[in-house]
Design a protein around this motif. Structure first.
Motif, mmCIF file in Angstrom:
data_model
loop_
_atom_site.group_PDB
_atom_site.id
_atom_site.type_symbol
_atom_site.label_atom_id
_atom_site.label_comp_id
_atom_site.label_asym_id
_atom_site.label_seq_id
_atom_site.Cartn_x
_atom_site.Cartn_y
_atom_site.Cartn_z
ATOM 1 N N TYR A 77 0.851 -1.191 0.000
ATOM 2 C CA TYR A 77 0.000 0.000 0.000
ATOM 3 C C TYR A 77 0.884 1.239 0.000
ATOM 4 C CZ TYR A 77 -2.579 3.773 2.424
ATOM 5 O OH TYR A 77 -3.088 4.989 2.807
ATOM 6 N N THR A 78 0.629 2.152 -0.942
ATOM 7 C CA THR A 78 1.264 3.462 -0.877
ATOM 8 C C THR A 78 0.307 4.477 -1.505
ATOM 9 O OG1 THR A 78 3.361 4.654 -1.144
ATOM 10 C CG2 THR A 78 2.643 3.334 -3.020
ATOM 11 N N GLY A 79 0.744 5.726 -1.663
ATOM 12 C CA GLY A 79 -0.212 6.709 -2.175
ATOM 13 C C GLY A 79 0.423 7.973 -2.697
ATOM 14 N N CYS A 80 -0.467 8.826 -3.204
ATOM 15 C CA CYS A 80 -0.051 10.087 -3.820
ATOM 16 C C CYS A 80 -1.066 11.164 -3.456
ATOM 17 C CB CYS A 80 -0.029 9.878 -5.343
ATOM 18 S SG CYS A 80 -0.018 11.381 -6.329
ATOM 19 N N GLY A 81 -0.568 12.303 -3.019
ATOM 20 C CA GLY A 81 -1.445 13.442 -2.751
ATOM 21 C C GLY A 81 -1.467 14.338 -3.981
ATOM 22 N N PRO A 82 -2.570 14.338 -4.737
ATOM 23 C CA PRO A 82 -2.576 15.014 -6.048
ATOM 24 C C PRO A 82 -2.844 16.517 -5.967
ATOM 25 C CG PRO A 82 -4.658 13.880 -5.717
ATOM 26 C CD PRO A 82 -3.837 13.650 -4.473
ATOM 27 N N PHE A 112 -5.106 7.718 -4.004
ATOM 28 C CA PHE A 112 -4.972 9.112 -4.446
ATOM 29 C C PHE A 112 -5.848 9.975 -3.541
ATOM 30 C CE2 PHE A 112 -3.522 6.648 -7.940
ATOM 31 C CZ PHE A 112 -2.482 7.395 -8.482
ATOM 32 N N THR A 113 -5.196 10.816 -2.743
ATOM 33 C CA THR A 113 -5.914 11.507 -1.672
ATOM 34 C C THR A 113 -6.362 12.898 -2.115
ATOM 35 O OG1 THR A 113 -3.791 12.242 -0.776
ATOM 36 C CG2 THR A 113 -4.674 10.196 0.093
ATOM 37 N N ASP A 114 -7.344 12.900 -3.011
ATOM 38 C CA ASP A 114 -7.860 14.198 -3.494
ATOM 39 C C ASP A 114 -8.527 14.980 -2.360
ATOM 40 O OD1 ASP A 114 -9.990 12.390 -3.340
ATOM 41 O OD2 ASP A 114 -10.901 13.000 -5.249
ATOM 42 N N LEU A 216 2.259 -4.037 3.722
ATOM 43 C CA LEU A 216 3.591 -3.402 3.718
ATOM 44 C C LEU A 216 3.490 -2.047 3.034
ATOM 45 C CD1 LEU A 216 6.708 -3.248 3.995
ATOM 46 C CD2 LEU A 216 6.868 -4.553 1.859
ATOM 47 N N ILE A 217 3.901 -1.003 3.755
ATOM 48 C CA ILE A 217 3.791 0.367 3.234
ATOM 49 C C ILE A 217 5.168 0.971 2.981
ATOM 50 C CG2 ILE A 217 2.790 2.648 3.631
ATOM 51 C CD1 ILE A 217 1.052 1.410 5.846
ATOM 52 N N PRO A 218 5.559 1.118 1.722
ATOM 53 C CA PRO A 218 6.771 1.897 1.441
ATOM 54 C C PRO A 218 6.378 3.371 1.406
ATOM 55 C CG PRO A 218 6.276 0.280 -0.315
ATOM 56 C CD PRO A 218 5.040 0.456 0.502
ATOM 57 N N LEU A 219 7.147 4.214 2.081
ATOM 58 C CA LEU A 219 6.782 5.635 2.098
ATOM 59 C C LEU A 219 7.992 6.540 2.333
ATOM 60 C CD1 LEU A 219 7.036 5.886 5.334
ATOM 61 C CD2 LEU A 219 4.594 5.621 5.370
ATOM 62 N N GLY A 220 7.805 7.818 2.013
ATOM 63 C CA GLY A 220 8.755 8.851 2.417
ATOM 64 C C GLY A 220 8.529 9.066 3.906
#
Ligand code: TRP
Length: 377
Positions: A77-82, A112-114, A216-220
């Motif tokens: 699981y990972t994500g992007c703040g658009p 995607f955390t709109d 498993l969360i890869p993240l900054g």
């Protein structure tokens, strides 16, 4: 939150980050040789970002490895703040995530955390929607397996996410949120709720599939505070704590402090930049560890450890021995700043050329729909 000469949380990264301090204050473990060796036994090789300590810390990775050894599966699981264009700082985590997906052949849930970006940025919902679309193209173009990758967009998949977010939100107090993110009474009420949305994908696949797989969360590392909260509460909801693997922040173009940001597009390399723009930005803005004069540089050598071109090359030169030679040559004064910049420019342009072509094809053939989770809500 860590208070010092630097700030590091999901909503602010500034100053010179002291990673040792973060590791102890956040209660992380370092990715030491033992655990890297265990990982390598399963992947066959170590990704350059692991060899170079770009991914450098974790929570419970040992537990995940134990479970993999027992034959269990997990998901990513990972994500992007658009909120703007994707730049090189965003994609390190995602390139590494793609490698993990390939090595373990696992599902990836990509959020995607709109909602988040609408709540935290001074932008209209229309603008955020457009960035969501643009960012999805870039993420898809990084080469994730569409059959095993599920994009979830908070406002679009709200029907699935919201009931779970409620259960999470009920377990979190306002004082926890204030302490974790440095919020005050003047923060809008949506921003206080938001972390509940970011927790949901930690266990959503288990809700949807009825399985009990580890996440498993890869993240900054700036995103860790969200998951510290998640880890405290998901067990109360009957799920296991997520495993986290942390990367350092990629240095901005103008010096090794803070993190790269697209709010000043001249100071970050965007994935949509053409060759000339990349050349111009790096030549003009990339912070140099070289000496002021050619004579001094040849005589005393440069400092690769603070030179942004060298630091960035760690993300784009795969071959360790090539990288090591560049390091030594720069340090000894044999390699000049301009020469180092041009090595970097060529590497980035090669990468972007391929990326932009893949992105174009995804858009032209309308392939995004293969990535977006089919809403059953
Ligand atoms: N909040 C993150 C951002 O602003 C986006 C995000 C959502 C995320 N879920 C995540 C990042 C899981 C890492 C891991 O960019």
């Amino acid at each position: 939150m860590v208070k010092d000469n630097f700030e590091l949380n999901p909503y602010e990264v500034s100053g010179k980050i002291d990673y040792d301090k973060i590791v102890s204050e956040f209660g992380l473990k370092i990715l030491n040789n033992d655990i890297l060796q265990r990982l390598k036994e399963k992947t066959g090789e170590l990704h350059p970002f692991l060899r170079r300590k770009i991914f450098f810390a974790h929570r419970d990775l040992d537990k995940l490895l134990d479970r993999i050894e027992k034959g269990e599966r997990f998901f990513l699981y990972t994500g992007c703040g658009p909120s703007g264009p994707i730049h090189l700082g965003h994609i390190a985590t995602w390139r590494f995530t793609k490698w993990l997906q390939e090595k373990f052949d696992v599902e990836l849930w990509f959020q995607f955390t709109d909602d988040e970006k609408f709540l935290f940025k001074d932008k209209s919902f229309e603008e955020i929607k457009n960035w969501t679309y643009q960012n999805m193209l870039d993420v898809a173009a990084l080469g994730f397996d569409p059959k095993k990758t599920h994009f979830i967009i908070d406002s679009v998949h709200a029907g699935i996410l919201y009931p779970e977010a409620l259960k999470v939100a009920k377990k979190i107090t306002f004082s926890t949120i204030k302490a974790s993110f440095g919020f005050t009474n003047s923060n809008n009420i949506g921003s206080i709720f938001y972390t509940a949305m970011q927790t949901v994908p930690v266990f959503l696949p288990n809700v949807l599939n009825g399985k009990k797989e580890l996440c498993l969360i890869p993240l900054g590392i700036d995103q860790d505070p969200h998951f510290r909260i998640s880890r405290d509460i998901v067990e109360k909801l009957g799920f296991e704590k997520p495993i986290v693997i942390h990367s350092k922040m990629m240095s901005p173009i103008n010096g090794p402090e803070g993190k790269m940001s697209s709010s000043d597009p001249n100071k970050a390399i965007l994935l949509t930049d053409d060759e000339k723009t990349v050349r111009k930005k790096i030549n003009k803005y990339a912070f140099s560890g070289g000496r002021d004069t050619l004579e001094d540089h040849r005589k005393f050598g440069g400092n690769p450890d603070i030179d942004v071109s060298y630091l960035w090359l760690q993300y784009f030169e795969e071959d360790d021995s090539v990288l090591e030679n560049i390091y030594n040559d720069y340090k000894s004064g044999k390699l000049l700043s301009g020469e180092l910049k041009s090595i970097l420019i060529n590497k980035i342009n090669d990468f972007l050329k391929k990326h932009q072509e893949k992105r174009r094809l995804i858009e032209k053939n309308d392939l995004l729909k293969e990535f977006i989770f089919e809403k059953k809500c």
